[in-house]
Write an enzyme that holds these catalytic residues in place. Structure first.
Site, PDB file in Angstrom:
ATOM      1  N   GLY A   1      24.839 -39.190 -16.459  1.00 21.80           N
ATOM      2  CA  GLY A   1      24.322 -39.062 -17.813  1.00 21.80           C
ATOM      3  C   GLY A   1      25.022 -40.031 -18.748  1.00 21.80           C
ATOM      4  N   GLY A   2      26.018 -39.537 -19.474  1.00 22.54           N
ATOM      5  CA  GLY A   2      26.689 -40.321 -20.508  1.00 22.54           C
ATOM      6  C   GLY A   2      27.112 -41.711 -20.061  1.00 22.54           C
TER       7      GLY A   2
ATOM      8  N   GLY B   1      28.042 -33.372 -19.409  1.00 22.38           N
ATOM      9  CA  GLY B   1      28.340 -33.804 -20.767  1.00 22.38           C
ATOM     10  C   GLY B   1      29.593 -33.185 -21.345  1.00 22.38           C
TER      11      GLY B   1
ATOM     12  CG  ASN C   1      19.290 -37.866 -17.827  1.00 22.09           C
ATOM     13  OD1 ASN C   1      18.380 -38.307 -18.532  1.00 22.09           O
ATOM     14  ND2 ASN C   1      19.722 -36.614 -17.905  1.00 22.09           N
ATOM     15  CD1 TRP C   2      19.959 -44.292 -19.091  1.00 23.95           C
ATOM     16  CD2 TRP C   2      18.443 -45.492 -20.234  1.00 23.95           C
ATOM     17  NE1 TRP C   2      19.954 -45.560 -18.565  1.00 23.95           N
ATOM     18  CE2 TRP C   2      19.029 -46.321 -19.256  1.00 23.95           C
ATOM     19  CE3 TRP C   2      17.456 -46.027 -21.059  1.00 23.95           C
ATOM     20  CZ2 TRP C   2      18.677 -47.653 -19.088  1.00 23.95           C
ATOM     21  CZ3 TRP C   2      17.094 -47.356 -20.892  1.00 23.95           C
ATOM     22  CH2 TRP C   2      17.693 -48.158 -19.920  1.00 23.95           C
ATOM     23  CE  LYS C   3      23.046 -36.438 -20.533  1.00 23.53           C
ATOM     24  NZ  LYS C   3      23.612 -35.115 -20.385  1.00 23.53           N
TER      25      LYS C   3
ATOM     26  CD  GLU D   1      22.627 -33.321 -13.131  1.00 24.83           C
ATOM     27  OE1 GLU D   1      23.081 -34.470 -13.194  1.00 24.83           O
ATOM     28  OE2 GLU D   1      21.922 -32.832 -14.028  1.00 24.83           O
TER      29      GLU D   1
ATOM     30  CG  HIS E   1      18.723 -32.468 -16.873  1.00 22.10           C
ATOM     31  ND1 HIS E   1      19.473 -31.895 -17.877  1.00 22.10           N
ATOM     32  CD2 HIS E   1      19.480 -33.483 -16.382  1.00 22.10           C
ATOM     33  CE1 HIS E   1      20.621 -32.542 -17.983  1.00 22.10           C
ATOM     34  NE2 HIS E   1      20.649 -33.519 -17.084  1.00 22.10           N
TER      35      HIS E   1
ATOM     36  CB  SER F   1      31.731 -35.385 -16.410  1.00 23.31           C
ATOM     37  OG  SER F   1      31.285 -34.582 -17.494  1.00 23.31           O
TER      38      SER F   1
ATOM     39  CD  GLU G   1      21.183 -32.313 -21.180  1.00 20.72           C
ATOM     40  OE1 GLU G   1      20.301 -33.160 -21.354  1.00 20.72           O
ATOM     41  OE2 GLU G   1      22.381 -32.599 -20.990  1.00 20.72           O
TER      42      GLU G   1
HETATM   43  C1  PEP Z   1      23.111 -35.544 -16.681  1.00 18.23           C
HETATM   44  O1  PEP Z   1      22.641 -35.598 -17.817  1.00 18.23           O
HETATM   45  O2  PEP Z   1      22.362 -35.397 -15.694  1.00 18.23           O
HETATM   46  C2  PEP Z   1      24.566 -35.644 -16.519  1.00 18.23           C
HETATM   47  C3  PEP Z   1      25.074 -35.485 -15.328  1.00 18.23           C
HETATM   48  O3  PEP Z   1      25.282 -35.920 -17.656  1.00 18.23           O
HETATM   49  P1  PEP Z   1      26.838 -36.384 -17.735  1.00 18.23           P
HETATM   50  O4  PEP Z   1      27.048 -37.426 -16.677  1.00 18.23           O
HETATM   51  O5  PEP Z   1      26.987 -36.909 -19.113  1.00 18.23           O
HETATM   52  O6  PEP Z   1      27.656 -35.157 -17.472  1.00 18.23           O
END
Ligand code: PEP
Length: 231
Positions: free
Chosen positions: A210-211, A159, A6-8, A153, A83, A189, A85
């Site tokens: 994500g990151g 994040g 997920n490039w957000k 999640e 998601h 993470s 967010e």
């Molecule tokens: C995400 O955005 O779905 C996510 C899991 O982010 P991160 O890996 O940065 O926690």
């Protein structure tokens, strides 16, 4: 095993370079979820590409939204819905998430539907109640559709650098599967150095990253872990 990045709201890596890196990893469904402006470049690079959201109507007066037929016309294969967010910052509800999932599936997209509890909910001992409400809404809308995947999640792990322990992820994901029998990805993470132990859990069918998906080497390393574990 599925690994989705997920490039957000970041530009993300060069799709062609990433596609070349992923080419020789067998036994894995690698997916990228870029922002809307990079969908075409990812499709053209040959990457399996999902959007980060999708609306339930095919068209209409819904400024800022995008529909499943529009995504399919670009060559996009699926979409994330729900998601945290989106739930946290844009007021998306369980019912709205379920509608997005249901209509995307009916239109022919694959769907990754996200669920997860906040820190306060976990501290209050409400994790299973929260997961049940979120998953029930998706199940009522979609049933155990074969293009539906869930992602656990925990909001406190997204994040933040905090990762669920493998045991915690296993317990929560086994619970989710008992409510809706579909593959469940873990997200929160995930990094190259914790991917092995998380992905080794029997109820963990892959990762939503994500990151770490913004860095080609990190994402590729996580993909290699996934491919190795289930080979
Ligand atoms: C995400 O955005 O779905 C996510 C899991 O982010 P991160 O890996 O940065 O926690």
């Amino acid at each position: 095993m599925i690994v989705a990045g997920n490039w957000k709201m970041f530009l993300g890596p060069d799709p062609a370079v990433l596609a070349r890196q992923l080419e020789d990893i067998a036994g894995l469904d690698a997916i990228v979820c870029p922002s809307f402006t990079r969908l075409s470049a990812c499709v053209e690079a040959g990457l399996t590409t999902y959007a980060q959201n999708v609306h339930w109507e095919p068209e209409g007066a819904y400024t800022g939204e995008v529909s499943a037929p529009m995504l399919l016309a670009l060559g996009v294969r699926g979409a994330i819905v729900g998601h945290s967010e989106r739930r946290q910052y844009f007021g998306e509800t369980d019912l709205g998430v379920a509608r997005r999932a249901q209509f995307a599936l009916e239109a022919g997209l694959h769907v990754i539907a996200c669920v997860g509890e906040s820190q306060e909910e976990r501290d209050a001992g409400d994790t299973e109640t929260v997961l049940r409400v979120q998953v029930d809404a998706i199940r009522d809308g979609c049933g155990p559709h074969d293009r539906l995947v869930l992602a656990y999640e925990p909001v406190w792990a997204i994040g933040t650098g905090l990762t669920a322990t493998p045991e915690l992820a296993q317990d929560a994901q086994a619970f989710i599967k008992s409510l809706l029998d579909r593959p469940v990805l873990y997200g929160g993470s995930v990094k190259p150095d914790n991917a092995d132990e998380l992905l080794a859990q029997p109820a963990v069918d892959g990762a939503l990253v994500g990151g770490a998906s913004l860095d080609i080497d990190s994402f590729t390393a996580i993909c290699r872990s996934a491919a190795r574990i289930r080979s």
